[in-house]
Design an enzyme around this catalytic site. Structure first.
Site, PDB file in Angstrom:
ATOM      1  N   LYS A   1      11.904  13.415  13.657  1.00  0.00           N
ATOM      2  CA  LYS A   1      12.668  12.426  12.892  1.00  0.00           C
ATOM      3  C   LYS A   1      11.757  11.726  11.887  1.00  0.00           C
ATOM      4  O   LYS A   1      10.530  11.822  11.967  1.00  0.00           O
ATOM      5  CB  LYS A   1      13.301  11.411  13.847  1.00  0.00           C
ATOM      6  CG  LYS A   1      12.308  10.628  14.692  1.00  0.00           C
ATOM      7  CD  LYS A   1      13.018   9.723  15.654  1.00  0.00           C
ATOM      8  CE  LYS A   1      12.010   8.951  16.511  1.00  0.00           C
ATOM      9  NZ  LYS A   1      12.665   7.994  17.408  1.00  0.00           N
TER      10      LYS A   1
ATOM     11  N   TYR B   1      -6.173  -8.314  -9.531  1.00  0.00           N
ATOM     12  CA  TYR B   1      -5.187  -9.336  -9.858  1.00  0.00           C
ATOM     13  C   TYR B   1      -5.506 -10.679  -9.208  1.00  0.00           C
ATOM     14  O   TYR B   1      -5.993 -10.741  -8.059  1.00  0.00           O
ATOM     15  CB  TYR B   1      -3.795  -8.893  -9.388  1.00  0.00           C
ATOM     16  CG  TYR B   1      -3.153  -7.819 -10.238  1.00  0.00           C
ATOM     17  CD1 TYR B   1      -2.901  -8.033 -11.591  1.00  0.00           C
ATOM     18  CD2 TYR B   1      -2.783  -6.602  -9.680  1.00  0.00           C
ATOM     19  CE1 TYR B   1      -2.300  -7.045 -12.372  1.00  0.00           C
ATOM     20  CE2 TYR B   1      -2.178  -5.606 -10.447  1.00  0.00           C
ATOM     21  CZ  TYR B   1      -1.945  -5.843 -11.802  1.00  0.00           C
ATOM     22  OH  TYR B   1      -1.354  -4.866 -12.570  1.00  0.00           O
TER      23      TYR B   1
ATOM     24  N   MET C   1      -0.367  -1.458  -7.313  1.00  0.00           N
ATOM     25  CA  MET C   1       0.673  -0.481  -7.013  1.00  0.00           C
ATOM     26  C   MET C   1       0.094   0.924  -6.869  1.00  0.00           C
ATOM     27  O   MET C   1       0.476   1.668  -5.959  1.00  0.00           O
ATOM     28  CB  MET C   1       1.747  -0.484  -8.104  1.00  0.00           C
ATOM     29  CG  MET C   1       2.893   0.492  -7.822  1.00  0.00           C
ATOM     30  SD  MET C   1       4.155   0.502  -9.102  1.00  0.00           S
ATOM     31  CE  MET C   1       4.945  -1.078  -8.811  1.00  0.00           C
TER      32      MET C   1
END
Length: 815
Positions: free
Chosen positions: A483, A709, A758
């Site tokens: 799964k 950042y 990201m």
């Protein structure tokens, strides 16, 4: 091998039924990976956990007409049988005869680590000195060693064979079969130590291999090894190597700083460059030099051979390709053994069409006509749709290949032809010698081209499954949970591999997961653990088997069965609630459940429950309460049903901690991936997943400057910072930035600094020497481990794996 059936029977005191004059040159032991049926017999190997006789029909269906077995099965006509008392002993007896009548110089390698690397290095150094045969892959067991010895032919002058043991008394049997003239003992470590009373017992067992050896070369850094060998084999020629001063062969130079390393071989000094300076590589280099000197290879030649050594790549990669293709990349080396291994690997996939890219076989002392006749015979049996030949030599024999065949002088010419990029929905095997650089084809054909990859070791999965099976009765079935995209590893790729290795059931969470597997050719029974009510028609259409956990679900599914016109009893799986309080029928519902089932066109295929805390030793009392409830309630339901479905309740940790409650089947999930809460069990399992990337850029950041950042990391001294192309969109949680988490470079942890972006993150490499752009960075595998990485994330390994983004390229390897 080159024996008639009659000769084999005489050698092994076996009985023949059928044509005794048939010639046998190969013995296959696995019906799934038979790559050639010509002059091949199939041996049905019976062990205490499995019977190879159940695969006889499969071997015959593939075209085998000689079967070696402990029993005859008359229903198979036109088959010649060699009937044996014990299949393993038969194989060992035949191998012993074959080896003892070969009259070749032999090297036997045993130890805990380094056997395969040393065997491959020795072969690279010696093939052009002597016609040489070696163990394929890591064939070194009670079955693997005999199969290796049976590869010896009359042209061979030298044999290099690995010998491995994992239990006491195994070496006696192997030494009886194979008694090498030169014995080589590598590092003795913790591998298999759990099966021995002590390190001393392990050493005693390993060195039995050298009873009849003339020369023993051994790693003397282990003082107990040194003492044991000198006591037992004082009359033989003994040569010790290692880092310590007690060894005859060691390093003279400062191995951490000097450009070249200097080996002190008795009174002689041998200097050569070594790029990898880890202890294992350097120790193996000492062993290599020692064996080569013992074989009277000249010192200058030794240096030349070491300089020419190629990395030992003992793996095949499977990568998702463009246009629906699967790319099998085996562009690391090429000889007949590795070609056979690659062709075996192809049989694990059920794509009907396949193509082959094959280069010249480089550096083999043999007649080209005979060599490429054998190669073409092997290839022709695979029925490729297209064959692409690269190289002047192999192109001369293109007419031997009985399919659409293209020839090219080099890889560049093939790429420019564009033939290879026109292939759709096929398996494409890239098999070539390193000099042809056919890995460039992989770069063109692969679907995802990121430097960040998730490597999944299929052989490690099989090892972990087999370890768990070793704890079970032979008849106990196993369901593998695939799964959530097989815990993030790729549901189809993992399921196909498991299907090939005869898994009994697969388990998915939702119907869509099962449908995807059926569409791609997975045929084993698939249980849907959480079938949603709108999906019942799809369950039936794709022959999936639903978990039934309530009367509402039971009624809705039965309505769907009736509506579908299904004219047999549809298989379902009944979930019992035993204490987890998630899903399942309670004990006060069992009478109504059994009564309802009697009136419906359904068959209870299994009855099961789920343990909530089998991985928590402190909750053993509660787990035992669950097991008692399952025994009582499942037994009651079976009595009411009047027939006996499969029962199962153990998950991965349950298999290892509550083995006495295995019932008819167990379910394996995270244990298949090499994870266990039990530290002793963990030592027996192999790591399956490696999440890796590369360094994009290295920057020097001055004291007081910030990184990333929001300027959350500021240096307090001039610092080396590396940027790597992986971020939270790939599954790295932002919370482990700012020096909470680490990644690995050169087996050293490097802290993540600043905020994770990201698509990128930055790491501090100030304390790691010799790091350059393009170097590999390990997100998790060993440094850090998957468990350590999960700890950084304040979560469990399941969540880490299932969070890895689909955009990360999955590579499936077999080492």
């Amino acid at each position: 091998m080159n024996y008639t059936v009659h000769q084999i029977a005489d050698i092994t005191n076996s009985k023949v039924i059928g044509d005794s004059e048939l010639m046998i040159k190969n013995i296959a032991f696995d019906s799934r990976i038979i790559y050639s049926t010509k002059n091949t017999a199939f041996i049905a190997i019976n062990t205490h956990t499995n019977s190879g006789e159940k695969f006889i029909e499969s071997a015959i269906d593939r075209g085998i007409n000689v079967i070696i077995s402990e029993h005859q099965y008359p229903q198979f006509e036109n088959v010649t049988w060699i009937i044996v008392e014990n299949s393993v002993e038969f194989l060992q007896k035949l191998a012993k005869f074959h080896f003892e009548n070969a009259h070749l110089k032999s090297i036997g390698i045993t130890g805990s680590n380094g056997k395969t690397i040393l065997k491959e290095w020795l072969y690279q150094c010696l093939w052009n000195e002597f016609p040489t045969v070696k163990s394929p892959k890591s064939f070194n067991s009670q079955i693997g060693l005999p199969l290796s010895l049976l590869q010896i032919n009359t042209s061979h002058e030298l044999g290099i064979f690995e010998v491995g043991i994992s239990q006491p008394d195994e070496m006696d049997k192997l030494e009886h079969i194979f008694h090498p003239q030169i014995g080589l003992l590598t590092h003795i470590g913790t591998a298999h130590l759990a099966n021995f009373k002590s390190e001393e017992e392990l050493i005693d067992e390993k060195i039995k291999l050298f009873r009849n050896s003339e020369v023993i070369i051994y790693n003397g850094d282990n003082l107990l090894v040194d003492k044991k060998i000198k006591e037992l084999y004082s009359s033989k020629k003994l040569i010790s190597y290692g880092f310590k001063e007690n060894n005859q062969i060691s390093f003279k130079s400062n191995i951490s700083k000097d450009e070249n390393v200097v080996v002190r071989y008795f009174s002689e000094e041998i200097s050569f460059p070594v790029h990898q300076r880890d202890e294992a590589t350097l120790t193996n280099a000492l062993a290599l030099v020692t064996v080569l000197k013992e074989l009277e290879v000249e010192t200058q030649k030794i240096v030349e051979k070491i300089n020419a050594l190629k990395a030992v790549e003992m793996r095949l990669e499977a990568i998702e390709g463009i246009k629906g293709n699967i790319i099998i990349n085996d562009s690391f080396n090429l000889d007949l053994d590795s070609l056979k291994t690659a062709l075996q690997f192809l049989n694990e996939y059920n794509k009907p069409k396949k193509s082959l890219v094959l280069t010249d076989i480089v550096g083999v002392n043999s007649n080209s006509q005979e060599l490429y006749e054998e190669v073409s015979d092997l290839v022709n049996e695979q029925k490729f749709d297209s064959v692409f030949l690269i190289g002047n030599e192999i192109s001369k024999f293109s007419e031997l290949f009985k399919t659409k065949t293209f020839t090219f002088i080099n890889t560049k010419e093939l790429i420019e032809s564009k033939h290879i990029t026109e292939i759709e929905n096929q398996l494409i095997l890239l098999k070539g010698a390193r000099k042809f650089e056919i890995e460039k084809l992989k770069d063109i054909l692969e679907l995802r081209k990121h430097d960040t990859v998730l490597e999944i070791n299929l052989n490690a999965i099989l090892h972990n499954i087999n370890y768990h099976k070793s704890l079970l009765k032979p008849a106990t079935k196993m369901m593998a949970m695939v799964k959530a995209n097989a815990y993030g590893l790729g549901s189809y790729e993992i399921s196909e591999f498991l299907q090939h290795h005869h898994i009994d059931y697969l388990g998915v969470a939702f119907v869509d997961e099962g449908v995807e597997l059926r569409k791609k050719g997975i045929t084993v029974p698939i249980v849907v653990m959480n079938p949603e009510q709108h999906s019942y028609e799809t369950v039936i259409e794709y022959n999936l088997e639903p978990e039934i956990y309530s009367f509402r679900v039971l009624e809705l599914f039965y309505e769907a069965v009736q509506k579908s016109g299904y004219d047999k009893k549809y298989p379902i799986h009944i979930k019992l609630e035993t204490g987890m309080h998630r899903l399942g029928f309670k004990d006060n519902e069992l009478d109504q459940l059994s009564e309802t089932l009697h009136h419906k066109n359904l068959k209870v295929q299994s009855i099961f429950s789920h343990l909530s805390s089998s991985d928590v030793p402190e909750e053993r009392e509660f787990t035992m309460h669950q097991l008692e409830a399952f025994e009582k309630n499942s037994g009651y339901l079976i009595e009411k049903l009047g027939y006996t479905p499969i029962r199962h309740t153990l998950n991965s940790s349950g298999i290892t901690s509550y083995t006495d409650h295995q019932y008819d089947m167990v379910r394996i999930g995270i244990g298949m991936l090499g994870e266990s809460p039990n530290s002793e069990i963990q030592k027996q399992l192999r790591s399956v997943v490696s999440f890796k990337t590369v360094i994009s850029q290295i920057s020097t950041v001055e004291s007081g400057e910030s990184v990333g950042y929001n300027r959350r990391f500021k240096t307090d001294h001039t610092t080396k910072i590396a940027t790597i192309p992986v971020g939270y969109a790939d599954g790295i949680p932002r919370l482990i930035g700012n020096q909470i988490g680490n990644v690995g470079i050169n087996k050293t942890l490097a802290p993540i600094v600043g905020s994770i972006c990201m698509d990128m993150m930055m790491i501090n490499i100030d304390h790691i020497a010799n790091v350059k752009e393009g170097d590999t960075v390990t997100i998790f595998n060993a440094y850090p481990s998957l468990k350590e990485f999960a700890a950084y994330c304040k979560t469990i390994t399941y969540e880490v794996l299932t969070s890895i983004s689909p955009r990360v390229k999955r590579i499936y390897i077999k080492d």
